[in-house]
Design an enzyme around this catalytic site. Sequence first.
Site, PDB file in Angstrom:
ATOM      1  N   LYS A 170      50.830  45.538  56.544  1.00  0.00           N
ATOM      2  CA  LYS A 170      49.495  46.020  56.140  1.00  0.00           C
ATOM      3  C   LYS A 170      48.823  44.835  55.446  1.00  0.00           C
ATOM      4  O   LYS A 170      49.100  44.533  54.287  1.00  0.00           O
ATOM      5  CB  LYS A 170      49.630  47.213  55.185  1.00  0.00           C
ATOM      6  CG  LYS A 170      48.447  48.158  55.158  1.00  0.00           C
ATOM      7  CD  LYS A 170      47.106  47.541  54.844  1.00  0.00           C
ATOM      8  CE  LYS A 170      46.900  47.272  53.373  1.00  0.00           C
ATOM      9  NZ  LYS A 170      45.620  46.538  53.095  1.00  0.00           N
ATOM     10  N   GLU A 245      55.462  39.554  44.599  1.00  0.00           N
ATOM     11  CA  GLU A 245      54.921  38.217  44.315  1.00  0.00           C
ATOM     12  C   GLU A 245      53.544  38.451  43.714  1.00  0.00           C
ATOM     13  O   GLU A 245      52.613  38.837  44.426  1.00  0.00           O
ATOM     14  CB  GLU A 245      54.798  37.398  45.610  1.00  0.00           C
ATOM     15  CG  GLU A 245      56.121  37.171  46.335  1.00  0.00           C
ATOM     16  CD  GLU A 245      57.047  36.218  45.600  1.00  0.00           C
ATOM     17  OE1 GLU A 245      56.568  35.452  44.741  1.00  0.00           O
ATOM     18  OE2 GLU A 245      58.252  36.251  45.874  1.00  0.00           O
ATOM     19  N   CYS A 279      47.422  31.715  43.736  1.00  0.00           N
ATOM     20  CA  CYS A 279      48.133  32.369  42.632  1.00  0.00           C
ATOM     21  C   CYS A 279      48.861  31.359  41.760  1.00  0.00           C
ATOM     22  O   CYS A 279      49.017  31.565  40.572  1.00  0.00           O
ATOM     23  CB  CYS A 279      49.110  33.391  43.190  1.00  0.00           C
ATOM     24  SG  CYS A 279      50.126  32.697  44.489  1.00  0.00           S
ATOM     25  N   GLU A 369      44.234  35.950  34.700  1.00  0.00           N
ATOM     26  CA  GLU A 369      44.059  35.252  35.968  1.00  0.00           C
ATOM     27  C   GLU A 369      42.618  35.450  36.446  1.00  0.00           C
ATOM     28  O   GLU A 369      42.158  36.575  36.598  1.00  0.00           O
ATOM     29  CB  GLU A 369      45.034  35.838  36.995  1.00  0.00           C
ATOM     30  CG  GLU A 369      44.989  35.120  38.308  1.00  0.00           C
ATOM     31  CD  GLU A 369      45.979  35.699  39.301  1.00  0.00           C
ATOM     32  OE1 GLU A 369      45.962  36.919  39.524  1.00  0.00           O
ATOM     33  OE2 GLU A 369      46.764  34.915  39.852  1.00  0.00           O
TER      34      GLU A 369
HETATM   35  P1  NAD Z   1      45.553  43.305  45.588  1.00  0.00           P
HETATM   36  O1  NAD Z   1      46.711  43.685  44.748  1.00  0.00           O
HETATM   37  O2  NAD Z   1      44.276  43.969  45.339  1.00  0.00           O
HETATM   38  O3  NAD Z   1      45.878  43.553  47.137  1.00  0.00           O
HETATM   39  C1  NAD Z   1      47.010  43.015  47.772  1.00  0.00           C
HETATM   40  C2  NAD Z   1      47.394  43.924  48.934  1.00  0.00           C
HETATM   41  O4  NAD Z   1      47.790  45.190  48.414  1.00  0.00           O
HETATM   42  C3  NAD Z   1      46.256  44.192  49.908  1.00  0.00           C
HETATM   43  O5  NAD Z   1      46.779  44.272  51.208  1.00  0.00           O
HETATM   44  C4  NAD Z   1      45.751  45.541  49.457  1.00  0.00           C
HETATM   45  O6  NAD Z   1      45.121  46.267  50.471  1.00  0.00           O
HETATM   46  C5  NAD Z   1      47.040  46.218  49.049  1.00  0.00           C
HETATM   47  N1  NAD Z   1      46.892  47.321  48.092  1.00  0.00           N
HETATM   48  C6  NAD Z   1      45.894  47.539  47.200  1.00  0.00           C
HETATM   49  N2  NAD Z   1      46.111  48.694  46.552  1.00  0.00           N
HETATM   50  C7  NAD Z   1      47.264  49.222  47.019  1.00  0.00           C
HETATM   51  C8  NAD Z   1      48.022  50.388  46.714  1.00  0.00           C
HETATM   52  N3  NAD Z   1      47.646  51.264  45.795  1.00  0.00           N
HETATM   53  N4  NAD Z   1      49.186  50.579  47.393  1.00  0.00           N
HETATM   54  C9  NAD Z   1      49.603  49.699  48.303  1.00  0.00           C
HETATM   55  N5  NAD Z   1      48.921  48.590  48.666  1.00  0.00           N
HETATM   56  C10 NAD Z   1      47.769  48.337  48.003  1.00  0.00           C
HETATM   57  O7  NAD Z   1      45.439  41.725  45.471  1.00  0.00           O
HETATM   58  P2  NAD Z   1      44.377  40.777  46.165  1.00  0.00           P
HETATM   59  O8  NAD Z   1      43.111  40.868  45.411  1.00  0.00           O
HETATM   60  O9  NAD Z   1      44.344  40.981  47.628  1.00  0.00           O
HETATM   61  O10 NAD Z   1      45.055  39.350  45.935  1.00  0.00           O
HETATM   62  C11 NAD Z   1      44.889  38.627  44.784  1.00  0.00           C
HETATM   63  C12 NAD Z   1      46.095  38.735  43.878  1.00  0.00           C
HETATM   64  O11 NAD Z   1      47.273  38.386  44.583  1.00  0.00           O
HETATM   65  C13 NAD Z   1      46.033  37.797  42.709  1.00  0.00           C
HETATM   66  O12 NAD Z   1      46.419  38.473  41.539  1.00  0.00           O
HETATM   67  C14 NAD Z   1      47.056  36.727  43.056  1.00  0.00           C
HETATM   68  O13 NAD Z   1      47.617  36.059  41.980  1.00  0.00           O
HETATM   69  C15 NAD Z   1      48.053  37.495  43.797  1.00  0.00           C
HETATM   70  N6  NAD Z   1      48.848  36.612  44.644  1.00  0.00           N
HETATM   71  C16 NAD Z   1      50.144  36.357  44.321  1.00  0.00           C
HETATM   72  C17 NAD Z   1      50.890  35.493  45.089  1.00  0.00           C
HETATM   73  C18 NAD Z   1      52.326  35.169  44.772  1.00  0.00           C
HETATM   74  O14 NAD Z   1      53.014  34.689  45.664  1.00  0.00           O
HETATM   75  N7  NAD Z   1      52.811  35.414  43.579  1.00  0.00           N
HETATM   76  C19 NAD Z   1      50.325  34.912  46.197  1.00  0.00           C
HETATM   77  C20 NAD Z   1      48.991  35.188  46.498  1.00  0.00           C
HETATM   78  C21 NAD Z   1      48.275  36.059  45.719  1.00  0.00           C
END
Ligand code: NAD
Length: 462
Positions: A170, A245, A279, A369
């Site tokens: 997803k 992550e 990130c 962040e």
């Molecule tokens: P997000 O948490 O909003 O979304 C990430 C994914 O989760 C998307 O596919 C989203 O549709 C899904 N999602 C959202 N709500 C959900 C729920 N209730 N249940 C299941 N899935 C759900 O994050 P984002 O805005 O897409 O990405 C940015 C964040 O990701 C930042 O905080 C960044 O630091 C983090 N990030 C971490 C890493 C790492 O490797 N540690 C890498 C890249 C990004």
Amino acid sequence: MKAHDGMYIDGAWRPAAGRDVIEVVNPADEQIIGTVPAGTAADVDAAVRAARAALPAWAATAPAERAARLSALRDVLVARKDEIAETVTAELGAPLAFSQTVHAGVPIAVAASYAELAATYSFEEKAGNSTVLLEPVGVVAAITPWNYPLHQIVAKAAPALAAGCTVVLKPAEDTPLTAQLFAEAVHEAGIPAGVFNLVTGLGPVAGQALAEHPDVDLVSFTGSTAVGKRIGATAGGAVKKVALELGGKSANVILPSADLAKAVNVGVANVMSNSGQTCSAWTRMLVHRDQYDEAVGLAAAAAAKYGDRIGPVVNAKQRDRVRGYIDKGVAEGARLVAGGPESPREQGCFVSPTVFADVTEDMTIAQEEIFGPVLSILRYDDEDDALRIANGTVYGLAGAVWAGDEAEAVAFARRLETGQVDINGGRFNPLAPFGGYKQSGVGRELGTHGLSEYLQTKSLQF
Ligand code: NAD
């Protein structure tokens, strides 16, 4: 842009269960470039069933066969790398040159590394009078963010497939076209039907249904700490394996013996790259008080040079969020030395490359962040003070240390509470385990450590 109007399930593009769609927007000009279906629990269920049905045969394939399929997948990604770069640029907004080298180049390197690991990894170990079998965990739910759209997918799918797991992906709602392109590549590579499945959709609908699905064995999530906590709690309740992550607020520690100009310039480039949406970006620069003013001048000049070359952030909501943080930095007393909250262009989701000086640890911009092109420069008195500031957040994903000699930098790096540290500007390594200490996550991606996330042990005693 090419967009499929179905889900890739059981080896074919199938109509979605519902009629809702997600509009994909190019953040550079805010024009709609395509639509994809917004999946529901019914689509997720169909995909998980397909993955479950395909599991026994895929888990039983010889590692050499899985290696051959991953090698073919890498070849397709290489053949389609221009298309990948153009797609990422269209839906994420990254400058095309960056999309070519990083957004297309890194996933190719990661896919290649797992093609090789699948062929060479020992899926059996000896421990005294036992033989330990390393077996696939089962059906994997992969939930990915938009910031490195293809890398995040490949960093989960490639090791999962190498391990013998089957996958339901997803992807983030902002970047589903790259995910569809990846599904096409999987198909072209001859990976059997049902081994990899794609459901596009909204996080709280399709993502949540996938994370909660009882027939999923492992949830591998990359994204925000807030959503990660929920997914961790759901997985815990079901006694399901989980890899998280999450976010970061990494420190770039410049020790007094370092080459200051190099450390500052590389540090600014690190934060501005991908419009700050990384990130592991070193968003807090820590400089000794005697070198502070010089470092601030260098950083301001380096950020100003970016000018128009920086891409937009992913969407209007993210732009407003980042600008809100810049306003907060000003309100809490930090000193703006480059950029600011004003939009640099009339159209598109752009944020000026921004640098704050006189940032103190208690400020919001030093703790939270931001996920935009915003650098905070903090002052330290001595090494212990630098260490305390560097370790003084809830996160621990990455970081950097600069010193006159490597041994000095390594000695400092050993004391950092973080999962990765670049020494004097060390380069990205697709084999190095990536993942967080503290609230930056649970588990590791990439290399053998990333592969072992998808394996479980069975010990046979003789
Ligand atoms: P997000 O948490 O909003 O979304 C990430 C994914 O989760 C998307 O596919 C989203 O549709 C899904 N999602 C959202 N709500 C959900 C729920 N209730 N249940 C299941 N899935 C759900 O994050 P984002 O805005 O897409 O990405 C940015 C964040 O990701 C930042 O905080 C960044 O630091 C983090 N990030 C971490 C890493 C790492 O490797 N540690 C890498 C890249 C990004």
